[in-house]
Design a protein around this motif. Structure first.
Motif, PDB file in Angstrom:
ATOM      1  N   GLY A  22       0.839  -1.199   0.000  1.00  0.00           N
ATOM      2  CA  GLY A  22       0.000   0.000   0.000  1.00  0.00           C
ATOM      3  C   GLY A  22       0.874   1.248   0.000  1.00  0.00           C
ATOM      4  O   GLY A  22       2.027   1.208  -0.450  1.00  0.00           O
ATOM      5  N   TYR A  23       0.355   2.341   0.512  1.00  0.00           N
ATOM      6  CA  TYR A  23       1.073   3.622   0.489  1.00  0.00           C
ATOM      7  C   TYR A  23       2.422   3.502   1.193  1.00  0.00           C
ATOM      8  O   TYR A  23       3.418   4.076   0.758  1.00  0.00           O
ATOM      9  N   VAL A  24       2.478   2.740   2.278  1.00  0.00           N
ATOM     10  CA  VAL A  24       3.729   2.624   3.031  1.00  0.00           C
ATOM     11  C   VAL A  24       4.602   1.484   2.502  1.00  0.00           C
ATOM     12  O   VAL A  24       5.777   1.676   2.190  1.00  0.00           O
ATOM     13  N   ASP A  79       1.712  -8.977  -1.533  1.00  0.00           N
ATOM     14  CA  ASP A  79       0.374  -8.457  -1.227  1.00  0.00           C
ATOM     15  C   ASP A  79      -0.658  -9.521  -1.553  1.00  0.00           C
ATOM     16  O   ASP A  79      -0.451 -10.321  -2.472  1.00  0.00           O
ATOM     17  N   VAL A  80      -1.765  -9.516  -0.799  1.00  0.00           N
ATOM     18  CA  VAL A  80      -2.830 -10.499  -1.059  1.00  0.00           C
ATOM     19  C   VAL A  80      -3.668 -10.133  -2.273  1.00  0.00           C
ATOM     20  O   VAL A  80      -4.400 -10.969  -2.795  1.00  0.00           O
ATOM     21  N   LYS A 115      -3.458  -5.952  -7.748  1.00  0.00           N
ATOM     22  CA  LYS A 115      -2.397  -5.005  -7.398  1.00  0.00           C
ATOM     23  C   LYS A 115      -1.033  -5.565  -7.805  1.00  0.00           C
ATOM     24  O   LYS A 115      -0.219  -4.876  -8.420  1.00  0.00           O
ATOM     25  N   VAL A 155       1.115  -3.926   6.464  1.00  0.00           N
ATOM     26  CA  VAL A 155      -0.295  -4.026   6.067  1.00  0.00           C
ATOM     27  C   VAL A 155      -1.125  -2.992   6.833  1.00  0.00           C
ATOM     28  O   VAL A 155      -0.648  -2.379   7.788  1.00  0.00           O
ATOM     29  N   THR A 195      -3.811  -1.143   9.286  1.00  0.00           N
ATOM     30  CA  THR A 195      -4.310  -1.334  10.654  1.00  0.00           C
ATOM     31  C   THR A 195      -5.490  -0.386  10.850  1.00  0.00           C
ATOM     32  O   THR A 195      -5.381   0.615  11.553  1.00  0.00           O
ATOM     33  N   GLU A 234      -2.452 -11.939  10.929  1.00  0.00           N
ATOM     34  CA  GLU A 234      -2.569 -12.927   9.846  1.00  0.00           C
ATOM     35  C   GLU A 234      -1.198 -13.105   9.175  1.00  0.00           C
ATOM     36  O   GLU A 234      -0.764 -14.224   8.901  1.00  0.00           O
ATOM     37  N   THR A 290       1.506   0.988  11.681  1.00  0.00           N
ATOM     38  CA  THR A 290       1.294   1.710  12.938  1.00  0.00           C
ATOM     39  C   THR A 290       0.472   0.819  13.859  1.00  0.00           C
ATOM     40  O   THR A 290      -0.685   0.510  13.563  1.00  0.00           O
ATOM     41  N   GLU A 335       6.642   4.128  10.702  1.00  0.00           N
ATOM     42  CA  GLU A 335       6.943   4.930   9.516  1.00  0.00           C
ATOM     43  C   GLU A 335       6.335   6.328   9.653  1.00  0.00           C
ATOM     44  O   GLU A 335       5.202   6.473  10.100  1.00  0.00           O
ATOM     45  N   GLU A 374       2.087  11.024   2.667  1.00  0.00           N
ATOM     46  CA  GLU A 374       1.629  10.800   1.300  1.00  0.00           C
ATOM     47  C   GLU A 374       1.810  12.105   0.525  1.00  0.00           C
ATOM     48  O   GLU A 374       1.607  13.190   1.053  1.00  0.00           O
ATOM     49  N   SER A 411      -5.628   8.485   6.285  1.00  0.00           N
ATOM     50  CA  SER A 411      -5.695   7.156   6.890  1.00  0.00           C
ATOM     51  C   SER A 411      -4.963   7.117   8.224  1.00  0.00           C
ATOM     52  O   SER A 411      -4.939   6.089   8.879  1.00  0.00           O
ATOM     53  N   CYS A 412      -4.330   8.228   8.617  1.00  0.00           N
ATOM     54  CA  CYS A 412      -3.499   8.157   9.827  1.00  0.00           C
ATOM     55  C   CYS A 412      -4.042   8.947  11.016  1.00  0.00           C
ATOM     56  O   CYS A 412      -4.380   8.353  12.044  1.00  0.00           O
ATOM     57  N   LYS A 428      -7.476   7.787  12.774  1.00  0.00           N
ATOM     58  CA  LYS A 428      -7.448   6.469  13.433  1.00  0.00           C
ATOM     59  C   LYS A 428      -6.368   6.407  14.511  1.00  0.00           C
ATOM     60  O   LYS A 428      -6.532   5.735  15.523  1.00  0.00           O
ATOM     61  N   ARG A 469      -9.348   8.580   2.154  1.00  0.00           N
ATOM     62  CA  ARG A 469      -9.814   8.031   3.434  1.00  0.00           C
ATOM     63  C   ARG A 469     -10.023   9.166   4.448  1.00  0.00           C
ATOM     64  O   ARG A 469      -9.141   9.994   4.649  1.00  0.00           O
TER      65      ARG A 469
HETATM   66  N1  LIG Z   1      -0.539   5.989   4.502  1.00  0.00           N
HETATM   67  C1  LIG Z   1       0.298   6.700   5.239  1.00  0.00           C
HETATM   68  O1  LIG Z   1       0.557   7.888   4.972  1.00  0.00           O
HETATM   69  C2  LIG Z   1       0.975   6.082   6.430  1.00  0.00           C
HETATM   70  C3  LIG Z   1       2.074   6.734   7.005  1.00  0.00           C
HETATM   71  C4  LIG Z   1       2.715   6.120   8.090  1.00  0.00           C
HETATM   72  C5  LIG Z   1       2.245   4.911   8.591  1.00  0.00           C
HETATM   73  N2  LIG Z   1       1.148   4.316   8.023  1.00  0.00           N
HETATM   74  C6  LIG Z   1       0.714   3.025   8.554  1.00  0.00           C
HETATM   75  O2  LIG Z   1       1.222   1.998   7.704  1.00  0.00           O
HETATM   76  C7  LIG Z   1       0.290   0.922   7.631  1.00  0.00           C
HETATM   77  C8  LIG Z   1      -0.113   0.679   6.187  1.00  0.00           C
HETATM   78  O3  LIG Z   1      -0.784   1.825   5.725  1.00  0.00           O
HETATM   79  P1  LIG Z   1      -1.090   2.046   4.162  1.00  0.00           P
HETATM   80  O4  LIG Z   1      -1.641   3.418   4.037  1.00  0.00           O
HETATM   81  O5  LIG Z   1       0.098   1.652   3.369  1.00  0.00           O
HETATM   82  O6  LIG Z   1      -2.247   0.961   3.953  1.00  0.00           O
HETATM   83  P2  LIG Z   1      -2.906   0.489   2.578  1.00  0.00           P
HETATM   84  O7  LIG Z   1      -4.304   0.139   2.911  1.00  0.00           O
HETATM   85  O8  LIG Z   1      -2.613   1.473   1.504  1.00  0.00           O
HETATM   86  O9  LIG Z   1      -2.080  -0.840   2.213  1.00  0.00           O
HETATM   87  C9  LIG Z   1      -2.166  -2.022   2.925  1.00  0.00           C
HETATM   88  C10 LIG Z   1      -1.850  -3.157   1.961  1.00  0.00           C
HETATM   89  O10 LIG Z   1      -1.763  -4.364   2.709  1.00  0.00           O
HETATM   90  C11 LIG Z   1      -2.330  -5.411   1.927  1.00  0.00           C
HETATM   91  N3  LIG Z   1      -2.649  -6.529   2.808  1.00  0.00           N
HETATM   92  C12 LIG Z   1      -3.660  -6.650   3.705  1.00  0.00           C
HETATM   93  N4  LIG Z   1      -3.610  -7.845   4.317  1.00  0.00           N
HETATM   94  C13 LIG Z   1      -2.541  -8.491   3.808  1.00  0.00           C
HETATM   95  C14 LIG Z   1      -1.966  -9.755   4.032  1.00  0.00           C
HETATM   96  N5  LIG Z   1      -2.473 -10.610   4.923  1.00  0.00           N
HETATM   97  N6  LIG Z   1      -0.873 -10.109   3.329  1.00  0.00           N
HETATM   98  C15 LIG Z   1      -0.352  -9.271   2.405  1.00  0.00           C
HETATM   99  N7  LIG Z   1      -0.859  -8.043   2.143  1.00  0.00           N
HETATM  100  C16 LIG Z   1      -1.937  -7.668   2.841  1.00  0.00           C
HETATM  101  C17 LIG Z   1      -3.520  -4.762   1.261  1.00  0.00           C
HETATM  102  O11 LIG Z   1      -3.951  -5.501   0.129  1.00  0.00           O
HETATM  103  C18 LIG Z   1      -2.938  -3.384   0.915  1.00  0.00           C
HETATM  104  O12 LIG Z   1      -2.358  -3.392  -0.382  1.00  0.00           O
HETATM  105  C19 LIG Z   1      -0.877   1.312   8.532  1.00  0.00           C
HETATM  106  O13 LIG Z   1      -0.660   0.781   9.795  1.00  0.00           O
HETATM  107  C20 LIG Z   1      -0.783   2.830   8.581  1.00  0.00           C
HETATM  108  O14 LIG Z   1      -1.331   3.360   9.755  1.00  0.00           O
HETATM  109  C21 LIG Z   1       0.517   4.860   6.943  1.00  0.00           C
END
Ligand SMILES: NC(=O)c1ccc[n+]([C@@H]2O[C@H](COP(=O)([O-])OP(=O)(O)OC[C@H]3O[C@@H](n4cnc5c(N)ncnc54)[C@H](O)[C@@H]3O)[C@@H](O)[C@H]2O)c1
Length: 442
Positions: free
Chosen positions: A9-11, A30-31, A35, A84, A86, A101, A121, A149, A153, A260-261, A264, A331
């Motif tokens: 995902g984004y991170v 990724d699942v 993607k 992944v 949260t 998981e 996070t 992290e 974004e 998304s941060c 939550k 989000r």
């Molecule tokens: N987005 C941000 O700016 C940011 C910044 C810092 C920290 N974070 C934290 O980083 C984490 C990820 O955030 P994000 O924005 O990248 O989320 P996201 O939803 O963009 O990406 C999560 C990815 O995980 C994949 N996934 C889910 N379950 C899985 C599994 N069992 N096996 C493999 N892949 C799986 C999903 O398909 C998805 O592609 C969160 O905890 C978030 O709080 C996000």
């Protein structure tokens, strides 16, 4: 180093691409089949400036590849990042379903010593839970590290490649040494790698995001007060921010934080407090203020047209759907709330965003009163008012005369204070913003 990043995902995607860019061999897992298929063709599933170039370069030189097989990712790497999602659970806590998981998968497929790194996070105690989950399933040795992290974004690549600091919570000197080696290329300008115990690292992330959210909510409250007392938040903000003890960052008022941060993470911090019988009153207020702030512009709109009943049948143009500029992430975006309220009152909405129309369409679902325009000018046709929800740079100097020819009424509700009040006034608009005196139509 051989690294697997689980979650693209984004991170996770940014982390995987940036680790590969520094010469590591990286597998992204990724699942989501669709993607992974896109990524294999160097097509980014998200909009993040610079990411596609990084993907192309590192896929081409085979330092980076993507798979849906966690087994492969675990077996072939020494360091496994969990990145992944949260999301927020019903009680405000972080939902650890995906994290645990992945931990189960790691425990199942482990074939030797591994270092598992929580990059998602996650609340204090999660590294322990991840450890317990894996330990139940394997006889192999392993360690769990916390490495929250802090990227933003829209500037994620730069933030990852040149972080202000790297925070790592480690259970041993061995893990500390490994993390220092891994991150050495990213802190060459003498930025610190802060090595600490695991609970402190886990808490640092929530405390940082909640502090930033606090600044935003505090400034929004001051902006609302400015409107009542006849002050201008721009002057107050600069007056405050030039104090070196305060600084300028995160002092901009607006229609509330989203993404998304912050939402939550503040909730999850409150929840952690509850679990340990510590009432985090400031964090609770930050959330309350933010929820109200998302409706501040709706109240101004209702007042301008003479009541909620007058909104029915009106058409509003929306500029900006993403929760902030330079991302397609919607989000918790204030636009979701504002458009939802306008539609509920019977208005028609024509929205535009340089990157986030598709993600918004998915999040908001199809609605007969909401349509989307290709450009920000296209959505102004016969509009009774324009609402600015995201501070994209391209909205900052619009062609006011062209806009006026398109719109039914020259009214602007600027939720991000991006327009120059004098300029707007000169062109004869009625103009509302946040914490600044309204501009009457000439
Ligand atoms: N987005 C941000 O700016 C940011 C910044 C810092 C920290 N974070 C934290 O980083 C984490 C990820 O955030 P994000 O924005 O990248 O989320 P996201 O939803 O963009 O990406 C999560 C990815 O995980 C994949 N996934 C889910 N379950 C899985 C599994 N069992 N096996 C493999 N892949 C799986 C999903 O398909 C998805 O592609 C969160 O905890 C978030 O709080 C996000």
């Amino acid at each position: 180093m051989k690294i697997t990043v689980v979650g693209a995902g984004y991170v996770g995607l940014v982390a995987a691409a940036c680790f590969a860019e520094s010469g590591n061999d990286v597998i992204g897992v990724d699942v989501d089949d669709a993607k992974v298929e896109k990524l294999t063709k160097a097509e980014s599933p998200i909009y993040e400036p610079g990411l596609t170039d990084l993907l192309k370069r590192n896929l081409k030189n085979a330092r980076l590849r993507f798979t849906t097989s966690l087994k492969e990712g675990v077996e072939l790497s020494d360091i496994i990042f969990i990145a992944v999602g949260t999301p927020q659970d019903e009680d405000g806590s972080a939902d650890l379903t995906h994290v645990l998981e992945v931990a189960k998968g790691i425990g199942t497929y482990m074939n030797g010593f591994k270092t598992i790194v929580d990059k998602s996070t996650v609340p204090v105690g999660t590294a322990r839970k991840v450890h317990e989950t894996i330990a139940k399933l394997t006889k192999h040795q392993f360690e769990v590290v916390s490495n929250p992290e802090f990227l933003k974004e829209g500037a994620a690549i730069d933030d990852f490649m040149k972080p202000d600091r790297v925070v790592v919570g480690v259970p041993s000197e061995r893990a500390a040494k490994l993390m220092r080696e891994l991150y050495a290329p990213y802190v060459r300008t003498n930025k610190p790698i802060l090595v600490m115990d695991v609970p402190s690292a886990e808490l640092t992330k929530y405390a940082s995001n909640s502090m930033l959210a606090t600044r935003v909510s505090f400034m929004n409250e001051i902006a609302n007060l400015c409107e009542k007392v006849g002050a201008d938040i721009d002057s107050v903000r600069i007056g405050m921010g030039t104090d070196s003890r305060i600084g300028m960052a995160f002092l901009f008022p607006g229609i509330g934080y989203g993404g998304s941060c912050f939402p939550k993470d503040v909730q999850a911090l409150i929840r952690t407090g509850k679990d340990y019988e510590v009432d985090l009153r400031i964090a609770r207020s930050v959330e309350d203020v933010n929820a109200d702030q998302k409706l501040v512009m709706v109240h101004k709109i209702v007042k301008h047209y003479g009541g909620a009943s007058q909104i029915k049948g009106k058409t509003f143009a929306i500029w900006g759907l993403a929760f902030k500029p330079r991302t397609d992430d919607v989000r918790e975006a204030p636009a979701l709330k504002i458009i939802g309220e306008l539609v509920r009152m019977g208005a028609k909405v024509v929205a535009s965003d340089p990157e986030a129309v598709e993600t918004f369409r998915q999040a908001f679902k199809e609605h007969s009163q909401v349509s989307y325009a290709f450009s920000n000018y296209d959505c102004l046709n016969q509009a009774d008012g324009l609402v600015i929800c995201t501070e994209w740079n391209e909205y900052r100097q619009p062609n006011f005369e062209r806009m006026k020819q398109l719109m039914r009424a020259a009214v602007i509700f600027d939720g991000r204070n991006i327009l120059d009040r004098n300029e707007v006034a000169r062109h004869g608009y009625r103009y509302y913003s946040i914490g600044r005196p309204d501009v009457a139509a000439a």
